[in-house]
Design a protein around this motif. Structure first.
Motif, PDB file in Angstrom:
ATOM      1  N   HIS A   1       8.721-102.129 -13.234  1.00 45.17           N
ATOM      2  CA  HIS A   1       8.872-102.424 -11.932  1.00 45.17           C
ATOM      3  C   HIS A   1       8.579-101.365 -11.035  1.00 45.17           C
ATOM      4  CE1 HIS A   1      10.480-105.185  -8.957  1.00 45.17           C
ATOM      5  NE2 HIS A   1      11.226-104.009  -8.490  1.00 45.17           N
ATOM      6  N   ALA A   2       9.283-100.214 -11.253  1.00 46.88           N
ATOM      7  CA  ALA A   2       8.947 -98.814 -10.412  1.00 46.88           C
ATOM      8  C   ALA A   2       7.561 -98.605 -10.210  1.00 46.88           C
ATOM      9  CB  ALA A   2      10.079 -97.887 -10.884  1.00 46.88           C
ATOM     10  N   ALA A   3       6.622 -98.623 -11.273  1.00 47.07           N
ATOM     11  CA  ALA A   3       5.283 -98.366 -11.145  1.00 47.07           C
ATOM     12  C   ALA A   3       4.659 -99.328 -10.575  1.00 47.07           C
ATOM     13  CB  ALA A   3       4.907 -98.451 -12.631  1.00 47.07           C
ATOM     14  N   LYS A   4       4.972-100.538 -10.461  1.00 43.80           N
ATOM     15  CA  LYS A   4       4.326-101.683  -9.555  1.00 43.80           C
ATOM     16  C   LYS A   4       4.809-101.348  -8.108  1.00 43.80           C
ATOM     17  CE  LYS A   4       4.136-105.435 -12.764  1.00 43.80           C
ATOM     18  NZ  LYS A   4       4.593-106.758 -13.056  1.00 43.80           N
TER      19      LYS A   4
ATOM     20  N   ALA B   1       2.237-100.358  -4.908  1.00 45.69           N
ATOM     21  CA  ALA B   1       2.106-101.073  -3.815  1.00 45.69           C
ATOM     22  C   ALA B   1       2.565-100.450  -2.668  1.00 45.69           C
ATOM     23  CB  ALA B   1       3.194-102.246  -3.977  1.00 45.69           C
ATOM     24  N   ILE B   2       3.432 -99.444  -2.516  1.00 44.51           N
ATOM     25  CA  ILE B   2       3.744 -98.709  -1.405  1.00 44.51           C
ATOM     26  C   ILE B   2       2.617 -97.643  -1.322  1.00 44.51           C
ATOM     27  CG2 ILE B   2       5.252 -96.621  -0.738  1.00 44.51           C
ATOM     28  CD1 ILE B   2       7.397 -97.780  -2.498  1.00 44.51           C
ATOM     29  N   MET B   3       1.861 -96.879  -2.288  1.00 41.34           N
ATOM     30  CA  MET B   3       0.975 -96.078  -2.058  1.00 41.34           C
ATOM     31  C   MET B   3      -0.273 -97.038  -1.199  1.00 41.34           C
ATOM     32  SD  MET B   3       1.439 -92.997  -2.834  1.00 41.34           S
ATOM     33  CE  MET B   3      -0.011 -92.490  -2.793  1.00 41.34           C
ATOM     34  N   GLU B   4      -0.555 -98.245  -1.850  1.00 42.56           N
ATOM     35  CA  GLU B   4      -1.610 -98.968  -1.213  1.00 42.56           C
ATOM     36  C   GLU B   4      -1.172 -99.157   0.101  1.00 42.56           C
ATOM     37  OE1 GLU B   4      -2.083-102.321  -3.703  1.00 42.56           O
ATOM     38  OE2 GLU B   4      -3.140-101.317  -5.395  1.00 42.56           O
TER      39      GLU B   4
ATOM     40  N   THR C   1     -10.275 -87.600 -20.129  1.00 41.12           N
ATOM     41  CA  THR C   1      -9.114 -86.883 -19.851  1.00 41.12           C
ATOM     42  C   THR C   1      -8.521 -87.400 -18.575  1.00 41.12           C
ATOM     43  OG1 THR C   1     -10.783 -85.393 -18.730  1.00 41.12           O
ATOM     44  CG2 THR C   1      -9.887 -84.796 -20.937  1.00 41.12           C
ATOM     45  N   SER C   2      -9.158 -88.547 -17.955  1.00 40.62           N
ATOM     46  CA  SER C   2      -8.588 -89.220 -16.829  1.00 40.62           C
ATOM     47  C   SER C   2      -7.126 -89.621 -17.164  1.00 40.62           C
ATOM     48  CB  SER C   2      -9.477 -90.151 -16.094  1.00 40.62           C
ATOM     49  OG  SER C   2      -9.555 -91.336 -17.162  1.00 40.62           O
ATOM     50  N   GLN C   3      -6.418 -89.736 -16.106  1.00 40.91           N
ATOM     51  CA  GLN C   3      -5.001 -90.170 -16.212  1.00 40.91           C
ATOM     52  C   GLN C   3      -4.997 -91.583 -16.438  1.00 40.91           C
ATOM     53  OE1 GLN C   3      -2.836 -88.843 -12.653  1.00 40.91           O
ATOM     54  NE2 GLN C   3      -1.119 -88.176 -14.003  1.00 40.91           N
ATOM     55  N   VAL C   4      -4.081 -91.914 -17.249  1.00 45.81           N
ATOM     56  CA  VAL C   4      -3.814 -93.318 -17.541  1.00 45.81           C
ATOM     57  C   VAL C   4      -2.911 -94.031 -16.369  1.00 45.81           C
ATOM     58  CG1 VAL C   4      -2.572 -94.825 -19.140  1.00 45.81           C
ATOM     59  CG2 VAL C   4      -3.534 -92.858 -20.133  1.00 45.81           C
ATOM     60  N   ASP C   5      -3.385 -95.272 -16.192  1.00 42.15           N
ATOM     61  CA  ASP C   5      -2.497 -96.029 -14.992  1.00 42.15           C
ATOM     62  C   ASP C   5      -1.436 -96.267 -15.284  1.00 42.15           C
ATOM     63  OD1 ASP C   5      -2.013 -97.944 -13.084  1.00 42.15           O
ATOM     64  OD2 ASP C   5      -3.053 -99.614 -14.069  1.00 42.15           O
ATOM     65  N   PRO C   6      -0.177 -95.864 -14.577  1.00 41.46           N
ATOM     66  CA  PRO C   6       1.236 -95.952 -15.037  1.00 41.46           C
ATOM     67  C   PRO C   6       1.648 -97.331 -15.042  1.00 41.46           C
ATOM     68  CG  PRO C   6       0.739 -94.561 -13.019  1.00 41.46           C
ATOM     69  CD  PRO C   6      -0.719 -95.056 -13.457  1.00 41.46           C
ATOM     70  N   VAL C   7       0.916 -98.271 -14.391  1.00 43.10           N
ATOM     71  CA  VAL C   7       1.345 -99.602 -14.638  1.00 43.10           C
ATOM     72  C   VAL C   7       1.028-100.394 -16.021  1.00 43.10           C
ATOM     73  CG1 VAL C   7       1.346-102.095 -13.608  1.00 43.10           C
ATOM     74  CG2 VAL C   7       1.459-100.035 -12.048  1.00 43.10           C
ATOM     75  N   ARG C   8      -0.231 -99.670 -16.284  1.00 42.10           N
ATOM     76  CA  ARG C   8      -0.733-100.450 -17.596  1.00 42.10           C
ATOM     77  C   ARG C   8       0.132 -99.679 -18.662  1.00 42.10           C
ATOM     78  NH1 ARG C   8      -7.199 -99.854 -19.068  1.00 42.10           N
ATOM     79  NH2 ARG C   8      -7.062-101.685 -20.588  1.00 42.10           N
ATOM     80  N   GLN C   9       0.452 -98.425 -18.542  1.00 38.66           N
ATOM     81  CA  GLN C   9       1.163 -97.502 -19.804  1.00 38.66           C
ATOM     82  C   GLN C   9       2.413 -98.298 -19.632  1.00 38.66           C
ATOM     83  OE1 GLN C   9       0.080 -95.122 -21.786  1.00 38.66           O
ATOM     84  NE2 GLN C   9       2.153 -95.797 -22.605  1.00 38.66           N
ATOM     85  N   ALA C  10       3.177 -98.583 -18.654  1.00 35.44           N
ATOM     86  CA  ALA C  10       4.473 -98.951 -18.468  1.00 35.44           C
ATOM     87  C   ALA C  10       4.345-100.617 -19.196  1.00 35.44           C
ATOM     88  CB  ALA C  10       5.093 -99.041 -17.020  1.00 35.44           C
ATOM     89  N   ARG C  11       3.355-101.238 -18.749  1.00 34.07           N
ATOM     90  CA  ARG C  11       3.477-102.703 -19.303  1.00 34.07           C
ATOM     91  C   ARG C  11       3.239-102.523 -20.712  1.00 34.07           C
ATOM     92  NH1 ARG C  11      -1.165-104.461 -16.647  1.00 34.07           N
ATOM     93  NH2 ARG C  11       0.021-105.157 -14.866  1.00 34.07           N
ATOM     94  N   ALA C  12       2.562-101.561 -21.188  1.00 33.24           N
ATOM     95  CA  ALA C  12       2.063-101.546 -22.794  1.00 33.24           C
ATOM     96  C   ALA C  12       3.854-101.222 -23.606  1.00 33.24           C
ATOM     97  CB  ALA C  12       1.069-100.390 -23.099  1.00 33.24           C
TER      98      ALA C  12
END
Length: 72
Positions: free
Chosen positions: A36-39, A43-46, A5-16
């Protein structure tokens, strides 16, 4: 076997989503924009999580940069 039930990585989902659009011969422009927005979000969060707290002026400057589209 249960589904995680963990959230899917937004970058991974967008890439798919880009891959699916390309594979189906559809216009992938919006999917690429979302990727691009997910990436950028990642980066901003990191960067924010790694840095010391920002001052109010620094936050305002960064917010203006982001809301103005980078000065374009």
């Amino acid at each position: 076997m249960s589904i995680a039930t963990s959230q899917v990585d937004p970058v991974r989902q967008a890439r798919a989503n880009v891959a699916v659009a390309v594979r189906l011969g559809k216009d992938a422009t919006e999917a690429r924009r979302t990727l691009h927005a997910a990436k950028l979000e990642r980066a901003i969060m990191e960067a924010v999580n790694a840095a010391p707290p920002l001052t109010a002026d620094q936050r305002a400057t960064l917010a203006q940069l982001l809301t103005s589209g980078g000065g374009r």
